[in-house]
Design a protein around this motif. Structure first.
Motif, mmCIF file in Angstrom:
data_model
loop_
_atom_site.group_PDB
_atom_site.id
_atom_site.type_symbol
_atom_site.label_atom_id
_atom_site.label_comp_id
_atom_site.label_asym_id
_atom_site.label_seq_id
_atom_site.Cartn_x
_atom_site.Cartn_y
_atom_site.Cartn_z
ATOM 1 N N PHE A 234 -0.238 -30.570 12.898
ATOM 2 C CA PHE A 234 0.052 -30.301 14.138
ATOM 3 C C PHE A 234 -0.449 -29.489 14.602
ATOM 4 C CE2 PHE A 234 4.167 -31.842 11.810
ATOM 5 C CZ PHE A 234 3.632 -33.229 11.570
ATOM 6 N N GLN A 235 -1.162 -30.015 16.667
ATOM 7 C CA GLN A 235 -1.514 -29.835 17.771
ATOM 8 C C GLN A 235 -1.004 -28.335 18.192
ATOM 9 O OE1 GLN A 235 -2.032 -32.162 21.125
ATOM 10 N NE2 GLN A 235 -2.459 -30.389 22.667
ATOM 11 N N THR A 236 0.271 -28.252 18.268
ATOM 12 C CA THR A 236 1.393 -26.995 18.593
ATOM 13 C C THR A 236 1.875 -26.375 17.493
ATOM 14 O OG1 THR A 236 3.186 -28.325 18.202
ATOM 15 C CG2 THR A 236 2.495 -27.844 20.678
ATOM 16 N N PHE A 237 1.171 -26.733 16.081
ATOM 17 C CA PHE A 237 1.675 -25.605 14.859
ATOM 18 C C PHE A 237 2.603 -25.502 14.242
ATOM 19 C CE2 PHE A 237 -0.873 -22.571 18.396
ATOM 20 C CZ PHE A 237 -2.322 -23.109 18.063
ATOM 21 N N ASN A 238 3.753 -25.476 15.410
ATOM 22 C CA ASN A 238 5.313 -26.107 15.320
ATOM 23 C C ASN A 238 5.743 -24.608 13.432
ATOM 24 O OD1 ASN A 238 4.909 -28.006 16.397
ATOM 25 N ND2 ASN A 238 5.795 -29.933 14.831
ATOM 26 N N LEU A 239 5.523 -23.329 14.204
ATOM 27 C CA LEU A 239 6.122 -22.037 13.421
ATOM 28 C C LEU A 239 7.365 -22.050 13.265
ATOM 29 C CD1 LEU A 239 2.222 -20.852 12.896
ATOM 30 C CD2 LEU A 239 3.279 -22.428 11.365
ATOM 31 N N LEU A 240 8.041 -21.206 13.209
ATOM 32 C CA LEU A 240 9.093 -21.006 12.945
ATOM 33 C C LEU A 240 9.061 -19.133 13.521
ATOM 34 C CD1 LEU A 240 11.250 -21.596 9.753
ATOM 35 C CD2 LEU A 240 10.684 -22.872 12.691
ATOM 36 N N ALA A 241 9.423 -18.749 14.997
ATOM 37 C CA ALA A 241 8.922 -18.075 15.969
ATOM 38 C C ALA A 241 9.417 -16.431 15.346
ATOM 39 C CB ALA A 241 9.092 -18.087 17.218
ATOM 40 N N ARG A 242 10.366 -16.439 14.069
ATOM 41 C CA ARG A 242 11.172 -15.515 13.871
ATOM 42 C C ARG A 242 11.136 -14.861 12.103
ATOM 43 N NH1 ARG A 242 17.489 -15.527 15.865
ATOM 44 N NH2 ARG A 242 16.787 -16.585 18.152
ATOM 45 N N ILE A 243 10.360 -15.894 11.454
ATOM 46 C CA ILE A 243 9.715 -15.168 10.126
ATOM 47 C C ILE A 243 7.967 -15.245 10.377
ATOM 48 C CG2 ILE A 243 11.961 -16.218 9.327
ATOM 49 C CD1 ILE A 243 10.068 -17.997 8.751
ATOM 50 N N ASP A 244 7.765 -14.873 9.618
ATOM 51 C CA ASP A 244 6.338 -14.457 9.068
ATOM 52 C C ASP A 244 5.897 -15.563 8.390
ATOM 53 O OD1 ASP A 244 6.214 -14.233 6.189
ATOM 54 O OD2 ASP A 244 6.884 -12.128 6.383
ATOM 55 N N ALA A 245 4.492 -14.529 8.524
ATOM 56 C CA ALA A 245 3.705 -16.346 7.702
ATOM 57 C C ALA A 245 3.715 -16.402 6.796
ATOM 58 C CB ALA A 245 1.956 -15.439 8.398
ATOM 59 N N LEU A 246 4.226 -15.469 5.547
ATOM 60 C CA LEU A 246 3.661 -15.778 3.976
ATOM 61 C C LEU A 246 5.421 -16.430 3.944
ATOM 62 C CD1 LEU A 246 3.612 -15.571 1.522
ATOM 63 C CD2 LEU A 246 4.812 -13.566 1.444
ATOM 64 N N HIS A 247 6.658 -16.571 4.958
ATOM 65 C CA HIS A 247 7.430 -17.522 4.593
ATOM 66 C C HIS A 247 7.635 -18.142 5.309
ATOM 67 C CE1 HIS A 247 8.960 -13.217 3.303
ATOM 68 N NE2 HIS A 247 10.018 -14.472 2.632
ATOM 69 N N SER B 51 -3.588 -14.821 16.427
ATOM 70 C CA SER B 51 -4.132 -15.208 17.226
ATOM 71 C C SER B 51 -3.937 -17.264 17.028
ATOM 72 C CB SER B 51 -5.113 -15.472 17.811
ATOM 73 O OG SER B 51 -5.890 -15.969 15.920
ATOM 74 N N GLY B 52 -4.103 -18.154 18.600
ATOM 75 C CA GLY B 52 -4.135 -19.040 18.206
ATOM 76 C C GLY B 52 -4.341 -19.665 16.797
ATOM 77 N N GLY B 53 -5.958 -19.529 16.577
ATOM 78 C CA GLY B 53 -6.763 -19.405 15.630
ATOM 79 C C GLY B 53 -6.046 -19.284 13.995
ATOM 80 N N GLN B 54 -5.456 -18.082 13.879
ATOM 81 C CA GLN B 54 -4.781 -17.626 12.844
ATOM 82 C C GLN B 54 -2.859 -18.365 12.738
ATOM 83 O OE1 GLN B 54 -4.688 -13.485 13.925
ATOM 84 N NE2 GLN B 54 -6.403 -13.023 12.940
ATOM 85 N N ARG B 55 -3.058 -19.258 13.513
ATOM 86 C CA ARG B 55 -1.188 -19.335 13.889
ATOM 87 C C ARG B 55 -2.050 -21.077 12.687
ATOM 88 N NH1 ARG B 55 1.470 -18.984 19.496
ATOM 89 N NH2 ARG B 55 -0.220 -17.862 20.268
ATOM 90 N N ILE C 48 -2.346 -24.437 8.563
ATOM 91 C CA ILE C 48 -2.994 -25.549 7.213
ATOM 92 C C ILE C 48 -2.439 -25.116 6.329
ATOM 93 C CG2 ILE C 48 -5.121 -26.080 6.594
ATOM 94 C CD1 ILE C 48 -6.202 -25.530 9.585
ATOM 95 N N ALA C 49 -2.234 -23.875 6.093
ATOM 96 C CA ALA C 49 -1.452 -23.504 4.761
ATOM 97 C C ALA C 49 -0.645 -23.780 4.247
ATOM 98 C CB ALA C 49 -1.626 -21.673 4.519
ATOM 99 N N ARG C 50 0.441 -23.898 4.810
ATOM 100 C CA ARG C 50 1.849 -24.765 4.456
ATOM 101 C C ARG C 50 2.074 -25.877 4.163
ATOM 102 N NH1 ARG C 50 4.898 -25.039 9.832
ATOM 103 N NH2 ARG C 50 3.259 -26.706 10.374
#
Length: 238
Positions: free
Chosen positions: A92-105, A146-150, A155-157
């Motif tokens: 998604f455009q807005t990434f939709n990642l959970l802020a409290r957990i790291d990239a792996l989780h 960064s935004g690109g890393q997020r 994409i990995a998810r």
């Protein structure tokens, strides 16, 4: 070629007070495995509704939708959720990642819902992050990226469940031009590895990365053409 998406005469009508608003008017299309397709259209064209139906986030009013051999047109919400988790990876455009957990989780989450054991989940999530070039950012939370890393985490998810389709909705909309180009190069790499990619965008510069461009206007397919520039480039490379 194996067909992964087969839409037959899809309509979508919303009841708006006393009126009915028909957003999709008999859309038919097929998308094969390992295609890289852009769906383009201005605001109000019906492209977002079409994306929601392709992504099993909504159901058509009429018509038939076959996804990887399954008729999903008449599935209930629970059945659609299961199909989404197994068959489609969303970006998604807005990434939709959970802020409290790291990239792996964040990447691991779809596997939690599928019932996979923890050690296998972690291994698959690590591999997905390595595939998008983030092996050194696995323990970072979204606000440390960064935004690109997020977007790479997102994409990995999307990839972690080995879905039939990656569905990307305006994936560079919140990124600067240079970072957006880097993300599009990553999609090219994923496509070269065999992934089926459907890109939903209103931007010509983003759509030009796809190998086939479907334009939708007023709820109908206006054109469906191979991207001649991509075909020429592929022929020259070959």
């Amino acid at each position: 070629m194996e067909t992964v998406i087969d839409l037959k005469d899809i309509t979508k009508t919303y009841v708006m007070g006393m009126e009915d608003l028909t957003v999709l008017k008999g859309v038919s299309l097929t998308i094969n495995r390992n295609e890289y397709v852009a769906i383009m259209g201005p605001s109000g064209s019906g492209k977002s509704t079409l994306m929601n139906i392709i992504g099993c986030l909504d159901t058509p009013t009429s018509g038939e939708y076959i996804l990887s051999g399954q008729n999903v047109s008449d599935m209930d919400d629970q059945e659609l959720a299961e199909v989404r988790n197994k068959e489609i990876g969303f970006v998604f455009q807005t990434f939709n990642l959970l802020a409290r957990i790291d990239a792996l989780h964040n990447v691991e989450l779809p596997l939690v819902y599928s019932g996979m054991n923890k050690s296998d989940r972690i291994e698959k999530a690590e591999n997905a992050l390595i595939n998008v070039g983030l092996e050194d950012r696995m323990t970072h939370k979204p606000n440390e990226l960064s935004g690109g890393q997020r977007q790479r985490v997102a994409i990995a998810r999307a990839l972690v469940n080995n879905p039939a389709i990656i569905l990307a909705d305006e994936p560079t909309g919140n990124l600067d031009t240079k970072t957006g180009e880097e993300i599009m190069i990553l999609f090219e790499t994923l496509h070269a590895k065999g992934n089926t990619i459907i890109l939903v965008t209103h931007e010509e510069d983003i759509a030009k990365h796809a190998h086939r461009i479907i334009k939708i206007r007023d709820g109908e397919i206006e054109s469906d053409m191979p991207n001649a520039n991509k075909i020429k480039k592929t022929e020259v490379t070959a």
